[in-house]
Design an enzyme around this catalytic site. Sequence first.
Site, mmCIF file in Angstrom:
data_model
loop_
_atom_site.group_PDB
_atom_site.id
_atom_site.type_symbol
_atom_site.label_atom_id
_atom_site.label_comp_id
_atom_site.label_asym_id
_atom_site.label_seq_id
_atom_site.Cartn_x
_atom_site.Cartn_y
_atom_site.Cartn_z
ATOM 1 N N GLU A 94 -9.649 -1.792 5.080
ATOM 2 C CA GLU A 94 -10.265 -1.371 6.636
ATOM 3 C C GLU A 94 -11.578 -2.442 6.545
ATOM 4 O O GLU A 94 -12.128 -2.753 5.848
ATOM 5 C CB GLU A 94 -10.693 0.138 6.592
ATOM 6 C CG GLU A 94 -9.286 0.939 6.553
ATOM 7 C CD GLU A 94 -8.827 1.212 7.785
ATOM 8 O OE1 GLU A 94 -9.039 0.344 8.834
ATOM 9 O OE2 GLU A 94 -8.038 2.313 8.052
ATOM 10 N N HIS B 166 -7.277 -4.459 10.249
ATOM 11 C CA HIS B 166 -7.112 -4.126 8.815
ATOM 12 C C HIS B 166 -5.587 -4.579 8.393
ATOM 13 O O HIS B 166 -4.602 -4.912 9.176
ATOM 14 C CB HIS B 166 -7.116 -2.599 8.380
ATOM 15 C CG HIS B 166 -5.739 -1.831 8.968
ATOM 16 N ND1 HIS B 166 -6.058 -0.751 10.052
ATOM 17 C CD2 HIS B 166 -4.475 -1.713 8.487
ATOM 18 C CE1 HIS B 166 -4.820 -0.328 10.144
ATOM 19 N NE2 HIS B 166 -3.982 -0.678 9.219
ATOM 20 N N ASP C 104 -7.826 -2.635 14.227
ATOM 21 C CA ASP C 104 -9.089 -2.918 14.149
ATOM 22 C C ASP C 104 -9.169 -3.975 13.100
ATOM 23 O O ASP C 104 -9.998 -4.584 12.313
ATOM 24 C CB ASP C 104 -9.746 -1.742 13.217
ATOM 25 C CG ASP C 104 -9.176 -1.235 11.914
ATOM 26 O OD1 ASP C 104 -7.989 -1.699 11.750
ATOM 27 O OD2 ASP C 104 -9.444 -0.372 11.487
ATOM 28 N N ASP D 188 0.626 -1.342 -0.197
ATOM 29 C CA ASP D 188 -0.014 0.054 0.053
ATOM 30 C C ASP D 188 0.766 0.992 -0.021
ATOM 31 O O ASP D 188 1.895 1.127 0.015
ATOM 32 C CB ASP D 188 -1.077 0.153 1.279
ATOM 33 C CG ASP D 188 -0.258 -0.321 2.783
ATOM 34 O OD1 ASP D 188 1.123 -0.394 2.488
ATOM 35 O OD2 ASP D 188 -0.954 -0.462 3.517
#
Length: 244
Positions: free
Chosen positions: A144, A139, A137, A68
């Site tokens: 996400e 990810h 979370d 990313d």
Amino acid sequence: MITIYKTKNYEELSRKTADIISAQLILKPHSVLGLATGSSPIGTYKELVRRCSEGTIDFSKVSTVNLDEYRGISGDNDQSYRYFMNTNLFDHVNIDKTKTNVPDGMATDSDAECERYDSVVSSMNGVDIQLLGIGHDGHIGFNEPCETFPKGTHVVKLTETTIKANSRLFASVDDVPREALTMGIGTIMAAKCLVLIASGKDKAEIVKKAFFGEVTPLIPASILQFHKNAILVADEDALSECNI
Ligand code: GLP
């Protein structure tokens, strides 16, 4: 099927992960490595640099693809993931930088850049090992929590949790980019082997949910439970909520 390596601490985790990558490079000098950013892989990269400088491993034939990149910052900005990869690994090993790939966060047409990046990844005949960290979370890359697992490389809006977590590396929370380009879950799952590393008590709850809970796009890393060759390398703290 998930293989779990439990290590005493971050140093041992970094050596174990470097062992896995070194074995891959020794068995297949032309390997395609999928790489990750964040604090988790820094120790692994340091160890790989050390092993390369002593001649145990060789990057001269290796190609890489990163997961990313932030949208709107260029590769020479010290907050970009391209800069992170150069300074933590590529500048210190004998890799041909033209064979290293990170999405271009400055592309004017981000959707076209995502398509281009997917063709780069698919032209490589498969990523041999994809390294992953995990967000609080759940990810992976910048995928996400959401309703469905995204397939290919795409633009994402970062969640407040991620912006806050990543702000520790920026002068202020306002400086953290709000968007990123990330490989999709489909792109990640296509790798022959996935290695997720997790360290620290703050990752314990999400590690338990992702690896021992329900597989759901609301916890993107949980999809690793469906990969045929996934490895979790985690230290005692990160595994402290799991009964292993
Ligand atoms: C960022 C990266 C992820 C990384 C995550 C966790 O959001 N895009 O690839 O896994 O942070 O980072 P850390 O290892 O610093 O906890």
